[in-house]
Design a protein around this motif. Structure first.
Motif, short mmCIF file in Angstrom:
data_model
loop_
_atom_site.label_atom_id
_atom_site.label_comp_id
_atom_site.label_asym_id
_atom_site.label_seq_id
_atom_site.Cartn_x
_atom_site.Cartn_y
_atom_site.Cartn_z
N PHE A 251 0.87 -1.34 0.01
CA PHE A 251 0.04 0.06 0.03
C PHE A 251 0.91 1.37 -0.07
CE2 PHE A 251 -2.02 3.43 2.68
CZ PHE A 251 -3.21 3.46 1.58
N ILE A 252 1.84 1.09 0.82
CA ILE A 252 2.88 2.39 0.98
C ILE A 252 3.60 2.41 -0.49
CG2 ILE A 252 4.94 3.16 1.99
CD1 ILE A 252 4.02 1.81 4.54
N VAL A 253 4.15 1.43 -1.13
CA VAL A 253 4.53 1.71 -2.43
C VAL A 253 3.88 2.36 -3.39
CG1 VAL A 253 5.81 0.45 -4.35
CG2 VAL A 253 6.29 -0.04 -1.91
N LYS A 254 2.45 1.79 -3.36
CA LYS A 254 1.38 2.28 -4.43
C LYS A 254 1.30 3.89 -4.16
CE LYS A 254 -3.31 1.75 -5.83
NZ LYS A 254 -3.65 3.19 -5.67
N LYS A 255 1.04 4.35 -2.98
CA LYS A 255 0.86 5.79 -2.67
C LYS A 255 2.12 6.50 -3.01
CE LYS A 255 -3.37 5.52 -1.06
NZ LYS A 255 -4.53 6.14 -1.73
N VAL A 256 3.32 6.10 -2.87
CA VAL A 256 4.49 6.73 -3.36
C VAL A 256 4.51 6.86 -4.92
CG1 VAL A 256 6.89 6.76 -3.29
CG2 VAL A 256 5.59 6.13 -1.17
N ILE A 257 4.04 5.62 -5.39
CA ILE A 257 4.27 5.75 -6.93
C ILE A 257 3.09 6.83 -7.23
CG2 ILE A 257 3.43 4.57 -9.10
CD1 ILE A 257 4.80 2.07 -7.66
N ASP A 258 1.80 6.90 -6.79
CA ASP A 258 0.89 7.86 -6.98
C ASP A 258 1.30 9.13 -6.86
OD1 ASP A 258 -0.91 6.05 -7.67
OD2 ASP A 258 -1.86 5.62 -5.78
N LEU A 259 2.18 9.39 -5.81
CA LEU A 259 2.67 10.86 -5.49
C LEU A 259 3.72 11.18 -6.65
CD1 LEU A 259 3.37 12.97 -3.76
CD2 LEU A 259 5.03 11.65 -2.48
N ILE A 260 4.40 10.18 -7.24
CA ILE A 260 5.28 10.62 -8.10
C ILE A 260 4.84 10.78 -9.59
CG2 ILE A 260 7.20 9.64 -9.58
CD1 ILE A 260 8.06 7.96 -7.12
N THR A 261 3.56 10.28 -9.82
CA THR A 261 2.93 10.33 -11.20
C THR A 261 1.80 11.22 -10.98
OG1 THR A 261 1.60 8.42 -10.58
CG2 THR A 261 3.67 7.75 -11.71
N LEU A 262 1.22 11.28 -9.87
CA LEU A 262 0.08 12.24 -9.87
C LEU A 262 -1.20 11.78 -10.57
CD1 LEU A 262 1.51 15.78 -9.39
CD2 LEU A 262 0.76 13.89 -7.38
N GLY A 263 -1.33 10.43 -10.70
CA GLY A 263 -2.19 10.13 -11.89
C GLY A 263 -2.10 9.98 -13.22
N THR A 264 -3.02 9.44 -13.93
CA THR A 264 -3.00 9.60 -15.35
C THR A 264 -4.34 9.98 -15.92
OG1 THR A 264 -1.75 7.45 -15.44
CG2 THR A 264 -2.87 8.01 -17.54
N PRO A 265 -4.32 10.90 -16.96
CA PRO A 265 -5.63 11.13 -17.33
C PRO A 265 -6.51 10.25 -17.88
CG PRO A 265 -3.94 12.62 -18.09
CD PRO A 265 -3.21 11.55 -17.57
N ASN A 266 -7.84 9.96 -17.56
CA ASN A 266 -8.76 8.98 -18.16
C ASN A 266 -10.10 9.90 -18.79
OD1 ASN A 266 -7.27 6.56 -17.71
ND2 ASN A 266 -7.42 7.16 -15.68
N PRO A 267 -9.94 10.44 -19.89
CA PRO A 267 -11.08 11.41 -20.05
C PRO A 267 -12.25 10.55 -20.62
CG PRO A 267 -9.37 11.16 -21.95
CD PRO A 267 -8.76 10.47 -20.63
N ASN A 268 -12.16 9.00 -20.60
CA ASN A 268 -13.15 8.08 -21.32
C ASN A 268 -14.02 7.39 -20.12
OD1 ASN A 268 -12.40 8.75 -24.12
ND2 ASN A 268 -10.94 7.17 -23.93
#
Length: 438
Positions: free
Chosen positions: A51-68
């Protein structure tokens, strides 16, 4: 495994303590209860590691645009940033506890080398409990400060390094990204309307802070000297009258002055017209230079009472022997004021002058409620920064109206960089700091 009392097993103790939290306590030092507690903490941390690793990755990427996909199911960069900062804070706490466990193992081994005996489990735990009591007592406060103060501050600073702004980067419809120091370059050296507006407002903020501080201070000091030296019996009445503008909430007084100084239907212009002293109108708040002058004047009216009372209190504390000795030596009132009263008052109140200066840089109420930042100037169409806006009122407009959170965060960081030295000086000047009582 056997321990030697000559210190030769130090590396073994330290190695096991660094390998796994509490391992040295369990295997070598026979402090089983303490070792189990440390081990449980690391097991829980390792269990949460995915869970910690996932949150750190999210912090680095700040998400991916998903307009669909539906808006509610899209990545929310703001929540990812906040969660990531919280996770880093938790990791930092875990690292601190890990370091403390290693230090505790080394301390226990040194005690073993000194006595040749393992510490009694109960005695060791009681000693650890006694030592940990202050930490456990302060832990709730530390956690609350971490969650409600440190994390929001770090979040505000982090936003300065993103493109979090309208219209294209507002969650949850869209994501925002890390952009490094690009915002600082654009605001400080971009050569655009934004950088010109920032330079103009920064200069006016500095001028406003300096003039509003020193006019209030010396205005209050002069009134205090006049009341003290005049010897009139009604001095307490005048002190009460002069302190009223400071005692009344500034929201009320500034709105009253805003109406009085209105160029079209304000009482001041109409009174001058009725007396035959004015044919047209005076643009008190619609001309940039005049509006800035009026901000300083009205702030003087509202704030000099505080420094008047402060100066009078300081002058009262000056020993009367000094004044009597000066008069015996032939000094007049002006010389006494210049060589005795002023130096001693300045010495006592200098930290408060610095504090007032830092306060005026962020004096939101006077500007916002008196002028609202008006009048409009050349770059106002783009930046919404008016002729009397200071940095803090501009931040309000950037966030509430334009949603330019990245620029607002940059300005907040720059204000902190400027004010931090003053705050540190103010803190280091306190008696508690100098006497080591903090």
């Amino acid at each position: 495994m056997r321990l030697n009392t000559d210190g030769s097993s130090f590396k073994k103790v330290r190695g096991l303590a660094c390998t796994f939290m509490g391992l040295s306590h369990l295997v070598l030092l026979k402090e089983y209860l303490k070792g189990i507690i440390y081990a449980i903490l690391e097991v829980v941390f390792l269990g949460c590691l995915p869970f910690i690793v996932k949150k750190v990755i999210d912090l680095i990427t700040l998400g991916t645009p998903n307009p669909n996909v539906p808006v509610k199911q899209r990545d929310n960069s703001m929540f990812m940033l906040i969660d990531g900062i919280l996770i880093l804070a938790i990791v930092a706490i875990f690292v601190i506890v890990y370091v403390l466990s290693v230090r505790d193992a080394k301390k226990s081994y040194k005690e073993y080398c000194r006595t040749g005996k393992f510490a009694r489990e109960r005695g060791s735990f009681e000693e650890g409990g006694n030592n940990a009591f202050p930490v456990l007592g302060l832990a709730p406060c530390v956690v609350m400060l971490l969650v409600f103060v440190v994390v929001p501050l770090v979040f505000s600073v982090a936003v300065a390094f993103t493109n979090y702004s309208a219209p294209g980067h507002i969650p949850s419809a869209n994501t925002f990204d890390w952009v490094g120091v690009q915002n600082f370059k654009e605001l400080l050296f971009g050569g655009s309307e934004w950088s010109k507006g920032f330079a103009r407002i920064a200069v006016w903020t500095l001028v406003w802070a300096v003039l509003s501080t020193f006019t209030c201070y010396f205005g209050g000091l002069l009134v205090a000297v006049a009341l003290k030296e005049s010897g009139i019996k009604a001095a307490p009445v005048f002190r009460f009258i002069f302190i009223l503008p400071y005692a009344i909430p500034s929201v009320i007084t500034m709105l009253v002055w805003k109406n009085l100084l209105n160029g079209s239907f304000g009482t001041i212009n109409r009174s001058l017209q009725a007396l035959g002293l004015l044919d047209g109108t005076i643009p008190w708040l619609s001309n940039q230079t005049l509006a800035q002058v009026m901000c300083i004047v009205i702030n003087l009216w509202a704030g000099f009472g505080y420094f008047m009372m402060l100066s009078m209190g300081t002058m009262t504390a000056i020993p009367q022997d000094l004044f009597e000795a000066a008069k015996i030596d032939g000094a007049n009132n002006g010389q006494i004021l210049r060589h005795i009263t002023m130096p001693m008052v300045l010495y006592q109140t200098m930290p408060l002058i610095i504090m007032s200066f830092t306060h005026n840089i962020n004096n939101f109420g006077i500007i916002f409620f008196l002028t609202g930042g008006a009048p409009v100037v050349a770059d106002s169409t783009t930046t919404m920064a008016g002729g009397t806006d200071i940095l803090v009122t501009w931040i309000y407009k950037l966030t509430m109206s334009l949603q330019k959170y990245h620029y607002a965060s940059v300005i907040a960081v720059l204000i902190f960089v400027v004010l931090a030295p003053f705050a540190i000086y103010q803190f280091s000047s306190t008696r508690a700091y100098k006497e080591g009582e903090v």
